[in-house]
Structures are given as C-alpha cells and as structure tokens.
Scaffold this motif. Sequence first.
Motif, mmCIF file in Angstrom:
data_model
loop_
_atom_site.group_PDB
_atom_site.id
_atom_site.type_symbol
_atom_site.label_atom_id
_atom_site.label_comp_id
_atom_site.label_asym_id
_atom_site.label_seq_id
_atom_site.Cartn_x
_atom_site.Cartn_y
_atom_site.Cartn_z
ATOM 1 N N CYS A 279 39.350 48.105 50.118
ATOM 2 C CA CYS A 279 38.962 48.040 48.557
ATOM 3 C C CYS A 279 39.667 49.384 48.238
ATOM 4 O O CYS A 279 40.760 49.436 47.089
ATOM 5 C CB CYS A 279 37.235 48.961 48.149
ATOM 6 S SG CYS A 279 37.005 47.111 48.585
ATOM 7 N N ASN B 16 39.518 36.348 50.939
ATOM 8 C CA ASN B 16 37.972 37.129 50.532
ATOM 9 C C ASN B 16 37.906 39.413 49.937
ATOM 10 O O ASN B 16 37.123 38.735 48.878
ATOM 11 C CB ASN B 16 37.109 36.178 51.776
ATOM 12 C CG ASN B 16 37.446 35.157 51.546
ATOM 13 O OD1 ASN B 16 37.356 34.493 50.611
ATOM 14 N ND2 ASN B 16 37.105 34.645 52.804
ATOM 15 N N ILE C 286 36.725 40.493 46.248
ATOM 16 C CA ILE C 286 35.378 41.509 46.143
ATOM 17 C C ILE C 286 35.701 43.234 46.166
ATOM 18 O O ILE C 286 34.737 43.661 45.413
ATOM 19 C CB ILE C 286 34.514 41.334 47.265
ATOM 20 C CG1 ILE C 286 33.989 39.836 48.078
ATOM 21 C CG2 ILE C 286 33.288 42.810 47.819
ATOM 22 C CD1 ILE C 286 33.358 40.148 49.670
ATOM 23 N N CYS C 287 36.768 43.518 47.189
ATOM 24 C CA CYS C 287 37.015 44.055 46.200
ATOM 25 C C CYS C 287 37.419 44.819 44.545
ATOM 26 O O CYS C 287 37.702 45.986 44.473
ATOM 27 C CB CYS C 287 38.609 45.132 47.383
ATOM 28 S SG CYS C 287 38.160 44.990 49.384
ATOM 29 N N LYS D 283 36.535 43.083 42.586
ATOM 30 C CA LYS D 283 34.860 43.640 41.702
ATOM 31 C C LYS D 283 34.502 44.991 41.526
ATOM 32 O O LYS D 283 34.183 45.508 41.113
ATOM 33 C CB LYS D 283 34.289 42.418 41.893
ATOM 34 C CG LYS D 283 33.160 42.557 41.327
ATOM 35 C CD LYS D 283 31.746 41.315 41.907
ATOM 36 C CE LYS D 283 31.254 41.740 42.278
ATOM 37 N NZ LYS D 283 30.580 40.651 43.381
ATOM 38 N N TYR D 284 34.374 45.511 43.405
ATOM 39 C CA TYR D 284 34.006 46.580 43.387
ATOM 40 C C TYR D 284 34.536 47.986 42.829
ATOM 41 O O TYR D 284 33.937 48.673 42.007
ATOM 42 C CB TYR D 284 33.650 47.314 44.703
ATOM 43 C CG TYR D 284 32.509 45.890 45.213
ATOM 44 C CD1 TYR D 284 31.566 45.404 44.808
ATOM 45 C CD2 TYR D 284 31.867 46.013 46.638
ATOM 46 C CE1 TYR D 284 30.545 44.546 45.219
ATOM 47 C CE2 TYR D 284 31.163 45.007 46.978
ATOM 48 C CZ TYR D 284 30.489 44.701 46.295
ATOM 49 O OH TYR D 284 29.077 44.171 47.320
#
Length: 154
Positions: free
Chosen positions: A57, A82, A86-87, A89-90
């Motif tokens: 991230c 994938n 996620i990264c 969003k985080y």
Amino acid sequence: MKKLIITCCLLLFIGCKTKNVNGKKIGKSVDLTEMSTVDEAQKSKAYELGKRVLMTCNTSKFTPFTKSEATDKVIVKSTPENIKKICVKYSLKYGLFKDLEFVEMVPNKTDNTNIFRFKALFEYAKANKELRVTMNSENKASAISTKDWKDEFE
C-alpha cells in the motif's frame, strides 16, 4: 446441590478450553511466553508475509509469494491487481501503513494450523484493522485476511 455445583464448574472449565468457530475446533489463545520455537518461527514468517502485503500500500510494489511461502490458494488470490484494489481503499481510509503489532496465536486443532492475529497500525488514529495470517503444518501461509479489529477472537 453439590452435584449441581460440580457439574457447573466442570462445564465452565470445558467451555473455556475450546470453542467452535465456523465448525472448527479452536483452542484458547497462546501468549508470547508459551510459544515454542516452531511457533516463534511461524510467527516471524507470518509477520513478514503480512507486512509484505500491507507495505504494498505504501510502495505499490508487490513481490508475489513463492511455493515455499504460501499455499497455491493464497498465491492465486494474492495477485497484484487484487492487492492494489485493497490498498487503494486502505490508503484513502486509513493513510499510510506503519507496522504490525503481534496480539496472539490461536491454534486450530481441526486442521492443525496456527492463526496469528496482528493489529495493523496505520497513519490515521481511527484505523482499527486486524490482519490474520494462518500458517499450516508445512510452515506455509494458508490464508491471509483483514478484518475490523475486535479484542476477542471470533
């Protein structure tokens, strides 16, 4: 009356020792002082693998897992695409990833795995995420997941 008290104490003792989570028999958590050298080595490997995923991230560079580090299922699911989703969003919600803080190891007697719980530390104080890395008997990651932080293991 004595039989009732003894029965209640016995049930309480058995109930505290193990619990079922999604049909799997999970033992009570293990503290750092109770961990064996094998568990300690698994904890270090789980920390490194989990940190590698979340550091993506910050750096946007992910080194794929090898067959000696993770099972085929984890390798297939941990594609750069994938992890990037996620990264994104985080990073927006929690800021930059800082580090992982080991919380506990929970042995899973059903499939002979150890679940390592880490608290993920991010830039923003409101970030309250948990990273779980499940290590199998071959010392490979068989699952890596993030959840909202809860003090009790579920």
